[in-house]
Motif scaffolding. Structure first.
Motif, PDB file in Angstrom:
ATOM      1  N   ILE A  99       3.364  27.481 -17.301  1.00 52.83           N
ATOM      2  CA  ILE A  99       2.068  27.721 -17.934  1.00 52.83           C
ATOM      3  C   ILE A  99       1.107  28.266 -16.882  1.00 52.83           C
ATOM      4  O   ILE A  99       0.639  27.524 -16.022  1.00 52.83           O
ATOM      5  CB  ILE A  99       1.484  26.427 -18.558  1.00 52.83           C
ATOM      6  N   LEU A 127      -2.362  29.346 -15.373  1.00 56.31           N
ATOM      7  CA  LEU A 127      -3.764  29.000 -15.601  1.00 56.31           C
ATOM      8  C   LEU A 127      -4.684  30.032 -14.960  1.00 56.31           C
ATOM      9  O   LEU A 127      -5.805  29.722 -14.572  1.00 56.31           O
ATOM     10  CB  LEU A 127      -4.056  27.608 -15.036  1.00 56.31           C
ATOM     11  N   ASN A 180      -1.426  26.866 -12.018  1.00 50.56           N
ATOM     12  CA  ASN A 180      -0.333  26.918 -12.977  1.00 50.56           C
ATOM     13  C   ASN A 180       0.308  25.540 -13.130  1.00 50.56           C
ATOM     14  O   ASN A 180       0.058  24.643 -12.342  1.00 50.56           O
ATOM     15  CB  ASN A 180       0.711  27.965 -12.573  1.00 50.56           C
TER      16      ASN A 180
END
Length: 187
Positions: free
Chosen positions: A102, A104, A109
Protein backbone atom coordinates in the motif's frame (compact mmCIF):
# COMPACT_ATOMS: atom_id res chain seq x y z
CA UNK A 1 28.44 26.81 -17.05
CA UNK A 2 29.69 23.22 -17.33
CA UNK A 3 30.44 23.20 -13.61
CA UNK A 4 26.90 24.34 -12.88
CA UNK A 5 25.38 21.54 -15.00
CA UNK A 6 27.75 19.02 -13.41
CA UNK A 7 26.72 20.19 -9.91
CA UNK A 8 23.00 19.93 -10.80
CA UNK A 9 23.53 16.48 -12.32
CA UNK A 10 25.37 15.27 -9.20
CA UNK A 11 22.58 16.60 -6.94
CA UNK A 12 19.93 14.78 -8.98
CA UNK A 13 21.96 11.57 -8.93
CA UNK A 14 22.58 11.84 -5.17
CA UNK A 15 18.85 12.37 -4.54
CA UNK A 16 17.96 9.36 -6.70
CA UNK A 17 20.61 7.25 -4.96
CA UNK A 18 19.26 8.29 -1.53
CA UNK A 19 15.81 6.98 -2.52
CA UNK A 20 17.37 3.76 -3.83
CA UNK A 21 19.41 2.95 -0.69
CA UNK A 22 18.31 3.79 2.84
CA UNK A 23 20.32 3.21 6.03
CA UNK A 24 19.73 3.82 9.70
CA UNK A 25 19.60 2.56 13.28
CA UNK A 26 16.92 0.28 14.67
CA UNK A 27 15.80 -0.61 18.20
CA UNK A 28 13.55 -3.58 18.97
CA UNK A 29 11.83 -5.50 21.69
CA UNK A 30 11.05 -9.17 21.46
CA UNK A 31 8.79 -11.63 23.21
CA UNK A 32 10.29 -15.13 23.22
CA UNK A 33 8.41 -18.37 23.74
CA UNK A 34 9.70 -21.89 23.20
CA UNK A 35 8.44 -25.05 21.56
CA UNK A 36 9.61 -28.07 23.52
CA UNK A 37 8.70 -31.71 24.00
CA UNK A 38 10.60 -32.52 27.18
CA UNK A 39 9.36 -29.70 29.46
CA UNK A 40 5.82 -29.40 30.81
CA UNK A 41 5.45 -25.64 30.29
CA UNK A 42 7.25 -22.50 29.27
CA UNK A 43 7.06 -18.84 30.22
CA UNK A 44 7.55 -16.04 27.75
CA UNK A 45 9.79 -13.12 28.60
CA UNK A 46 10.91 -9.98 26.80
CA UNK A 47 14.28 -8.86 25.48
CA UNK A 48 15.77 -5.95 23.54
CA UNK A 49 17.87 -5.46 20.44
CA UNK A 50 19.88 -2.77 18.68
CA UNK A 51 20.82 -2.92 15.00
CA UNK A 52 21.75 -1.01 11.87
CA UNK A 53 19.86 -1.64 8.65
CA UNK A 54 20.38 -1.00 4.96
CA UNK A 55 17.48 -1.17 2.50
CA UNK A 56 17.63 -1.38 -1.29
CA UNK A 57 14.40 -0.06 -2.88
CA UNK A 58 13.35 -1.34 -6.30
CA UNK A 59 9.92 0.06 -7.25
CA UNK A 60 7.44 -2.11 -5.30
CA UNK A 61 10.07 -4.57 -4.07
CA UNK A 62 12.82 -4.10 -1.52
CA UNK A 63 15.65 -6.02 0.11
CA UNK A 64 16.93 -5.27 3.58
CA UNK A 65 19.87 -6.40 5.68
CA UNK A 66 20.24 -5.87 9.42
CA UNK A 67 23.16 -6.47 11.77
CA UNK A 68 23.15 -5.88 15.51
CA UNK A 69 23.01 -7.21 19.06
CA UNK A 70 19.98 -8.76 20.77
CA UNK A 71 19.01 -10.22 24.15
CA UNK A 72 16.47 -13.03 24.58
CA UNK A 73 14.88 -14.33 27.79
CA UNK A 74 12.60 -17.30 28.40
CA UNK A 75 12.08 -20.06 30.93
CA UNK A 76 10.93 -23.69 30.91
CA UNK A 77 9.42 -25.75 33.72
CA UNK A 78 9.55 -29.48 34.32
CA UNK A 79 6.94 -30.95 36.70
CA UNK A 80 8.35 -32.02 40.02
CA UNK A 81 11.89 -30.95 39.13
CA UNK A 82 12.03 -27.16 38.76
CA UNK A 83 12.33 -24.22 36.42
CA UNK A 84 15.21 -23.04 34.21
CA UNK A 85 15.48 -19.41 33.11
CA UNK A 86 17.54 -18.71 29.99
CA UNK A 87 19.18 -15.36 29.24
CA UNK A 88 20.82 -15.39 25.82
CA UNK A 89 22.53 -12.46 24.09
CA UNK A 90 24.71 -12.00 21.03
CA UNK A 91 25.08 -11.09 17.40
CA UNK A 92 21.94 -10.90 15.29
CA UNK A 93 21.88 -10.78 11.46
CA UNK A 94 18.78 -10.68 9.24
CA UNK A 95 18.12 -10.75 5.47
CA UNK A 96 14.65 -9.69 4.26
CA UNK A 97 12.86 -9.56 0.90
CA UNK A 98 9.63 -7.60 0.80
CA UNK A 99 6.82 -6.06 -1.18
CA UNK A 100 5.33 -2.59 -0.73
CA UNK A 101 1.59 -3.37 -0.82
CA UNK A 102 0.00 0.00 0.00
CA UNK A 103 1.80 3.14 -1.16
CA UNK A 104 1.17 6.23 0.98
CA UNK A 105 2.80 8.63 -1.47
CA UNK A 106 5.68 10.68 -0.12
CA UNK A 107 4.51 9.87 3.43
CA UNK A 108 5.60 6.22 3.16
CA UNK A 109 4.10 2.77 2.54
CA UNK A 110 2.81 -0.45 4.08
CA UNK A 111 4.99 -3.53 3.50
CA UNK A 112 4.96 -7.32 3.86
CA UNK A 113 8.15 -9.34 4.02
CA UNK A 114 9.81 -12.69 4.65
CA UNK A 115 13.38 -13.62 5.37
CA UNK A 116 16.09 -15.39 7.33
CA UNK A 117 17.64 -14.64 10.75
CA UNK A 118 20.86 -15.91 12.29
CA UNK A 119 21.77 -15.45 15.94
CA UNK A 120 25.10 -16.26 17.57
CA UNK A 121 24.71 -16.40 21.35
CA UNK A 122 28.00 -15.18 22.85
CA UNK A 123 26.57 -14.53 26.33
CA UNK A 124 24.62 -17.48 27.77
CA UNK A 125 23.27 -17.44 31.31
CA UNK A 126 20.95 -19.97 32.94
CA UNK A 127 19.53 -19.99 36.42
CA UNK A 128 17.85 -23.21 37.35
CA UNK A 129 16.89 -25.92 39.76
CA UNK A 130 17.54 -28.48 37.03
CA UNK A 131 20.80 -29.88 35.74
CA UNK A 132 22.88 -27.63 33.53
CA UNK A 133 21.55 -27.47 29.96
CA UNK A 134 24.02 -27.04 27.11
CA UNK A 135 22.90 -24.38 24.61
CA UNK A 136 23.68 -24.44 20.88
CA UNK A 137 25.35 -21.07 20.17
CA UNK A 138 23.95 -20.64 16.63
CA UNK A 139 20.22 -20.29 16.05
CA UNK A 140 18.70 -20.14 12.57
CA UNK A 141 15.15 -18.85 12.00
CA UNK A 142 12.77 -17.99 9.20
CA UNK A 143 10.66 -14.88 9.59
CA UNK A 144 7.63 -13.12 8.21
CA UNK A 145 5.92 -9.87 9.03
CA UNK A 146 4.42 -6.51 8.13
CA UNK A 147 5.85 -3.03 8.32
CA UNK A 148 4.91 0.60 7.89
CA UNK A 149 7.12 3.48 6.74
CA UNK A 150 6.01 6.98 7.68
CA UNK A 151 8.33 9.82 6.80
CA UNK A 152 11.77 8.56 7.96
CA UNK A 153 10.42 6.16 10.58
CA UNK A 154 9.98 2.42 10.06
CA UNK A 155 7.87 0.16 12.26
CA UNK A 156 7.94 -3.63 11.82
CA UNK A 157 6.08 -6.51 13.46
CA UNK A 158 7.63 -9.88 12.69
CA UNK A 159 7.59 -13.46 13.87
CA UNK A 160 10.78 -15.56 13.87
CA UNK A 161 10.23 -19.33 13.87
CA UNK A 162 13.35 -21.07 15.15
CA UNK A 163 14.71 -23.90 13.01
CA UNK A 164 17.56 -24.87 15.34
CA UNK A 165 17.21 -27.05 18.41
CA UNK A 166 19.15 -24.85 20.86
CA UNK A 167 19.27 -27.58 23.55
CA UNK A 168 22.39 -29.50 22.50
CA UNK A 169 22.12 -31.89 25.48
CA UNK A 170 19.58 -34.17 23.81
CA UNK A 171 16.30 -32.39 24.56
CA UNK A 172 14.43 -30.25 22.09
CA UNK A 173 13.98 -26.50 22.57
CA UNK A 174 13.13 -24.24 19.61
CA UNK A 175 12.42 -20.54 19.95
CA UNK A 176 9.50 -18.54 18.62
CA UNK A 177 10.04 -14.79 18.77
CA UNK A 178 7.55 -11.97 18.21
CA UNK A 179 9.59 -8.87 17.42
CA UNK A 180 8.54 -5.19 17.34
CA UNK A 181 11.09 -2.78 15.89
CA UNK A 182 11.37 0.95 15.31
CA UNK A 183 13.94 2.40 12.92
CA UNK A 184 15.00 5.76 11.56
CA UNK A 185 16.15 6.25 7.95
CA UNK A 186 19.06 8.70 7.68
CA UNK A 187 18.87 8.68 3.89
Amino acid sequence: MRKFFLAVFLCICANGFAQLIQIGPQVSTNITSVNTDNFSSDHTNTGIGFAAFARLNLALFYAQGEFGYAKTNFSVYQDGVGETEFKLAGTDATLIAGLKIIPLGKAGNVRIFAGYNWKNYSDISTSNNLNSIAIERNNHSVLGGVGVDVWRLTFDVRYLAGLTDIDSSGGEVKTGVTNLSLGFKFL
